[in-house]
Scaffold this motif. Structure first.
Motif, short mmCIF file in Angstrom:
data_model
loop_
_atom_site.label_atom_id
_atom_site.label_comp_id
_atom_site.label_asym_id
_atom_site.label_seq_id
_atom_site.Cartn_x
_atom_site.Cartn_y
_atom_site.Cartn_z
N ARG A 78 89.11 -7.08 -34.15
CA ARG A 78 89.83 -6.50 -35.28
C ARG A 78 88.97 -6.41 -36.55
O ARG A 78 89.02 -5.41 -37.25
CB ARG A 78 91.11 -7.28 -35.55
N VAL A 79 88.21 -7.47 -36.82
CA VAL A 79 87.32 -7.39 -37.98
C VAL A 79 86.21 -6.38 -37.69
O VAL A 79 85.83 -5.60 -38.56
CB VAL A 79 86.75 -8.78 -38.35
N GLY A 80 85.72 -6.38 -36.46
CA GLY A 80 84.70 -5.41 -36.08
C GLY A 80 85.18 -3.98 -36.27
O GLY A 80 84.42 -3.12 -36.74
N ALA A 81 86.43 -3.71 -35.92
CA ALA A 81 86.99 -2.37 -36.11
C ALA A 81 87.06 -2.02 -37.60
O ALA A 81 86.74 -0.89 -38.00
CB ALA A 81 88.37 -2.27 -35.47
N ALA A 82 87.47 -2.98 -38.42
CA ALA A 82 87.55 -2.72 -39.87
C ALA A 82 86.15 -2.47 -40.44
O ALA A 82 85.97 -1.58 -41.28
CB ALA A 82 88.20 -3.91 -40.58
N VAL A 83 85.16 -3.23 -39.98
CA VAL A 83 83.79 -3.04 -40.45
C VAL A 83 83.27 -1.68 -40.01
O VAL A 83 82.61 -0.98 -40.78
CB VAL A 83 82.88 -4.20 -39.95
N SER A 84 83.58 -1.29 -38.79
CA SER A 84 83.14 0.02 -38.29
C SER A 84 83.70 1.17 -39.11
O SER A 84 83.04 2.19 -39.29
CB SER A 84 83.55 0.19 -36.82
N LYS A 85 84.91 1.00 -39.62
CA LYS A 85 85.56 2.06 -40.40
C LYS A 85 85.21 1.98 -41.89
O LYS A 85 85.64 2.82 -42.66
CB LYS A 85 87.08 1.94 -40.26
N SER A 86 84.45 0.96 -42.28
CA SER A 86 84.21 0.70 -43.70
C SER A 86 83.23 1.66 -44.36
O SER A 86 83.13 1.69 -45.59
CB SER A 86 83.67 -0.72 -43.88
N GLY A 87 82.47 2.38 -43.58
CA GLY A 87 81.48 3.27 -44.15
C GLY A 87 80.09 2.65 -44.22
O GLY A 87 79.14 3.31 -44.66
N MET A 88 79.96 1.38 -43.82
CA MET A 88 78.63 0.76 -43.78
C MET A 88 77.79 1.43 -42.70
O MET A 88 78.33 1.80 -41.65
CB MET A 88 78.73 -0.73 -43.44
N ASN A 89 76.49 1.52 -42.95
CA ASN A 89 75.62 2.06 -41.91
C ASN A 89 75.47 1.04 -40.77
O ASN A 89 75.90 -0.12 -40.91
CB ASN A 89 74.26 2.49 -42.47
N ALA A 90 74.89 1.45 -39.66
CA ALA A 90 74.80 0.60 -38.47
C ALA A 90 74.04 -0.69 -38.75
O ALA A 90 74.42 -1.76 -38.25
CB ALA A 90 74.15 1.37 -37.33
#
Length: 91
Positions: free
Chosen positions: A32-44
């Motif tokens: 769940r946190v990984g999904a939020a981080v993925s959607k956050s706009g941060m680069n890889a």
């Protein structure tokens, strides 16, 4: 023993989960946190850094210190950077 896990990712996401498996709790937190981080706009690269620096250490701490606290009937919380995780015994 059933417990409630809550977490907040500053300015991004807050959520909760209830269960009795610390292993499952660490996976839920990762997903769940990984999904939020993925959607956050941060680069890889920034996402990988976040997972290694903040998320993974909290998952390990949850499994060790968090489970010990809950099994003793005590709440537990820890933070790493912008991520806060808390466990409380469920009624």
């Amino acid at each position: 023993m059933t417990f409630k896990m809550t977490w907040a990712l500053v300015a991004e996401h807050a959520d909760e989960w209830t269960g009795d498996s610390y292993r499952e709790a660490t996976m839920v937190l990762k997903d769940r946190v990984g999904a939020a981080v993925s959607k956050s706009g941060m680069n890889a690269e920034a996402q990988a850094h976040f997972r290694e620096t903040f998320l993974n250490p909290l998952r390990e701490s949850l499994f060790r210190e968090g489970s010990s606290a809950i099994n003793s009937g005590q709440p537990w919380s820890a933070a790493a950077g912008p991520l806060l995780v808390a466990l409380t015994p469920a009624a």
